[in-house]
Design a protein around this motif. Structure first.
Motif, mmCIF file in Angstrom:
data_model
loop_
_atom_site.group_PDB
_atom_site.id
_atom_site.type_symbol
_atom_site.label_atom_id
_atom_site.label_comp_id
_atom_site.label_asym_id
_atom_site.label_seq_id
_atom_site.Cartn_x
_atom_site.Cartn_y
_atom_site.Cartn_z
ATOM 1 N N ILE A 121 0.834 -1.202 0.000
ATOM 2 C CA ILE A 121 0.000 0.000 0.000
ATOM 3 C C ILE A 121 0.869 1.253 0.000
ATOM 4 O O ILE A 121 0.601 2.204 -0.739
ATOM 5 C CB ILE A 121 -0.973 -0.012 1.195
ATOM 6 N N SER A 122 1.931 1.270 0.807
ATOM 7 C CA SER A 122 2.802 2.452 0.820
ATOM 8 C C SER A 122 3.516 2.624 -0.515
ATOM 9 O O SER A 122 3.707 3.751 -0.971
ATOM 10 C CB SER A 122 3.811 2.362 1.962
ATOM 11 N N LEU A 123 3.868 1.536 -1.179
ATOM 12 C CA LEU A 123 4.503 1.626 -2.494
ATOM 13 C C LEU A 123 3.541 2.191 -3.525
ATOM 14 O O LEU A 123 3.901 3.069 -4.321
ATOM 15 C CB LEU A 123 4.998 0.251 -2.936
ATOM 16 N N VAL A 124 2.293 1.740 -3.498
ATOM 17 C CA VAL A 124 1.291 2.246 -4.438
ATOM 18 C C VAL A 124 1.012 3.723 -4.159
ATOM 19 O O VAL A 124 0.865 4.518 -5.087
ATOM 20 C CB VAL A 124 -0.002 1.396 -4.352
ATOM 21 N N ARG A 125 0.966 4.100 -2.904
ATOM 22 C CA ARG A 125 0.740 5.509 -2.565
ATOM 23 C C ARG A 125 1.891 6.391 -3.036
ATOM 24 O O ARG A 125 1.682 7.511 -3.464
ATOM 25 C CB ARG A 125 0.535 5.665 -1.070
ATOM 26 N N GLN A 126 3.119 5.892 -2.933
ATOM 27 C CA GLN A 126 4.272 6.661 -3.403
ATOM 28 C C GLN A 126 4.224 6.877 -4.906
ATOM 29 O O GLN A 126 4.629 7.916 -5.403
ATOM 30 C CB GLN A 126 5.580 5.945 -3.045
ATOM 31 N N LYS A 127 3.708 5.894 -5.623
ATOM 32 C CA LYS A 127 3.602 6.003 -7.078
ATOM 33 C C LYS A 127 2.398 6.848 -7.481
ATOM 34 O O LYS A 127 2.232 7.152 -8.654
ATOM 35 C CB LYS A 127 3.488 4.613 -7.726
ATOM 36 N N GLY A 129 -0.915 5.948 -6.963
ATOM 37 C CA GLY A 129 -2.042 5.138 -7.410
ATOM 38 C C GLY A 129 -3.249 5.179 -6.504
ATOM 39 O O GLY A 129 -4.379 5.108 -6.954
ATOM 40 N N VAL A 130 -3.056 5.363 -5.203
ATOM 41 C CA VAL A 130 -4.170 5.339 -4.248
ATOM 42 C C VAL A 130 -4.163 6.670 -3.490
ATOM 43 O O VAL A 130 -3.178 7.014 -2.846
ATOM 44 C CB VAL A 130 -4.029 4.168 -3.246
ATOM 45 N N PRO A 131 -5.263 7.407 -3.540
ATOM 46 C CA PRO A 131 -5.297 8.668 -2.784
ATOM 47 C C PRO A 131 -5.427 8.397 -1.294
ATOM 48 O O PRO A 131 -6.007 7.411 -0.869
ATOM 49 C CB PRO A 131 -6.561 9.367 -3.324
ATOM 50 N N ARG A 132 -4.842 9.270 -0.511
ATOM 51 C CA ARG A 132 -4.944 9.134 0.950
ATOM 52 C C ARG A 132 -6.299 9.637 1.400
ATOM 53 O O ARG A 132 -6.770 10.672 0.971
ATOM 54 C CB ARG A 132 -3.829 9.907 1.634
ATOM 55 N N GLY A 133 -6.919 8.874 2.290
ATOM 56 C CA GLY A 133 -8.277 9.182 2.718
ATOM 57 C C GLY A 133 -8.315 10.067 3.860
ATOM 58 O O GLY A 133 -8.982 10.820 4.309
#
Length: 133
Positions: A121-127, A129-133
Motif C-alpha cells: 500500500i505504501s509503495l502504491v501511494r508513493q507512485k 495510485g491510491v489517494p490518501r483518505g
C-alpha cells in the motif's frame, strides 16, 4: 561488480552506466541454474530418477521466509522459526485431529499477506495510485 552494484542500488548502477535490466536477467538466470543443479543433484543422487512430488516445498518456504524476515538475518531467523513451528505443529495436528495439513498453508499465506500488504500500500501511494483518505 555489476551484480553487486545493481543489488545495492538500481539508480546508482544506472548512473554508473551499468545495464540494469541485463544484469537483473543475468542474476536470475544464474540463480535459476544453480537451483536447477541443486535440484538435479537431490533427485538424481537420492532416487536416481525423477519422482513426482519429490520436493517438500523448501523453495516456496524459503521465499516466504525471506519476505517475512525482510531479508535481514535476524528477521529470517525469526520467520524461519515461525514457519518451522507451523510446519511441525501442522503435521501433529494432521495426525491427531480431522483438520488437514493444508490449513497450515493457508495460515502461512495469511501471515505473508498481512506482512506484505502495508508495504504494498505504501509503495502504491508513493507512485500516486491510491489517494490518501
Amino acid at each position: 561488480y555489476e551484480l553487486r552494484a545493481v543489488g545495492r542500488g538500481i539508480q546508482s548502477a544506472r548512473t554508473a552506466g551499468i545495464p540494469v535490466e541485463k544484469t537483473l536477467v543475468l542474476s536470475m538466470a544464474i540463480s535459476g541454474a544453480l537451483a536447477g543443479l541443486g535440484g538435479a543433484g537431490a533427485v538424481l543422487g537420492t532416487h536416481y530418477r525423477f519422482i513426482q512430488g519429490f520436493s517438500p516445498g523448501y523453495g516456496y518456504d524459503g521465499i516466504a521466509v525471506a519476505v517475512l524476515g525482510g531479508s535481514h538475518p535476524l528477521g529470517v531467523l525469526a520467520s524461519s522459526f515461525l514457519f518451522g513451528v507451523l510446519r511441525a505443529g501442522g503435521m501433529t495436528m494432521d495426525r491427531t485431529t480431522p483438520v488437514p495439513i493444508d490449513f497450515i498453508v493457508v495460515i502461512q499465506a495469511l501471515v505473508i499477506l498481512f506482512v506484505a500488504t502495508p508495504k504494498l500500500i505504501s509503495l502504491v501511494r508513493q507512485k500516486g495510485g491510491v489517494p490518501r483518505g
